[in-house]
Design an enzyme around this catalytic site. Structure first.
Site: not given
Ligand code: C5P
Length: 234
Positions: A32, A59-61, A64, A67-68, A119, A190, A210-211
């Protein structure tokens, strides 16, 4: 497709990303790329990762005017990514136009999913700051139904909300779930979290981690621990 384990590359440069990836096994991964890395390393990193055979969730969410978002999706679809997302809070017109933007490239389009509630958003913040009344689960369910009606492929949510989403939208509707921690890990920002095993039991289609892997003193070991729990290998 095997249910993906998606690793969140929350890094600030291509160098940092490649140094991290060198610690993981030499296999094709699902990665991601979020705002930090995309805004720093841009298109070239995406091409590089795709060339190595990895799948990409960009994952740019987007959120807007319709149209954009449609025009932005046309541009993103050309990158050859596998999943891309918008905020469901942008509404039905925006979600439909996002899909149309992806479809405009003609070839098979990336999967399009919608963020329901982040989350990291607690019940209190949703009610008192974002000013959406009621339980988080109700918003998640309503946003998921709306996303499905707009022809999206699935949603991003906490694994805790997956059974509810399946009930409202059917099991084929994809659930991509961040908010994953191994037992004993720091929660960080989180709020609505589960372990990989709980996410599997709750029926998540994919987990985003992620972490728990990237910040581990031993990312390789953490990766295998997450993978085994997620795939149900005891
Ligand atoms: O480090 P961690 O496991 O918390 O990372 C979660 C990843 O998922 C991050 O990159 C965060 O931007 C993404 N994310 C999220 N909740 C969402 C959508 C994406 O934590 N609803």
């Amino acid at each position: 497709m095997k249910r993906p384990l998606i690793i969140a590359l929350d890094f600030s440069s291509a160098e940092e990303t490649n140094a991290f990836l060198a610690k993981l096994p030499d296999e094709k991964l699902f990665l991601k790329v979020g705002m930090e890395l995309f805004y720093s390393a841009g298109h070239s990193l995406i091409y590089e990762l795709k060339e190595k055979g990895h799948q990409i969730f960009l994952d740019l969410k987007l959120h807007d005017i319709p149209n954009t978002v449609e025009k932005a999706m046309r541009a993103l679809a050309r990158l050859g990514i596998d999943i891309v997302n918008v905020h469901a809070a942008g509404g039905s017109e925006m979600m439909k136009r996002a899909r149309e933007g992806l479809e405009a490239i003609g070839t098979s389009r990336p999967k399009l999913i919608a963020v329901t509630q982040l989350t990291s958003t607690s019940q209190k913040v949703m009610n008192e700051e974002i000013l959406i009344p009621g339980p988080v689960e109700e918003t998640v369910k309503a946003y998921a139904k709306l996303a499905k009606e707009c022809g999206l492929d699935g949603v991003v949510s906490s694994p805790l909300e997956v059974p509810l989403i399946h009930e409202a939208c059917g099991k084929e509707f994809l659930t991509v779930t961040p908010g994953i921690r191994l037992i004993g890990d720091d929660k960080g920002d989180q709020k609505r979290i589960t372990t990989p095993k709980q996410a599997r039991e709750l029926g998540s289609w994919a987990i985003v981690v992620g972490r728990s892997i990237t910040k581990s003193p031993d990312p390789l070991e953490a990766y295998y621990t997450v993978k085994k729990e997620w795939e149900g290998i005891e």
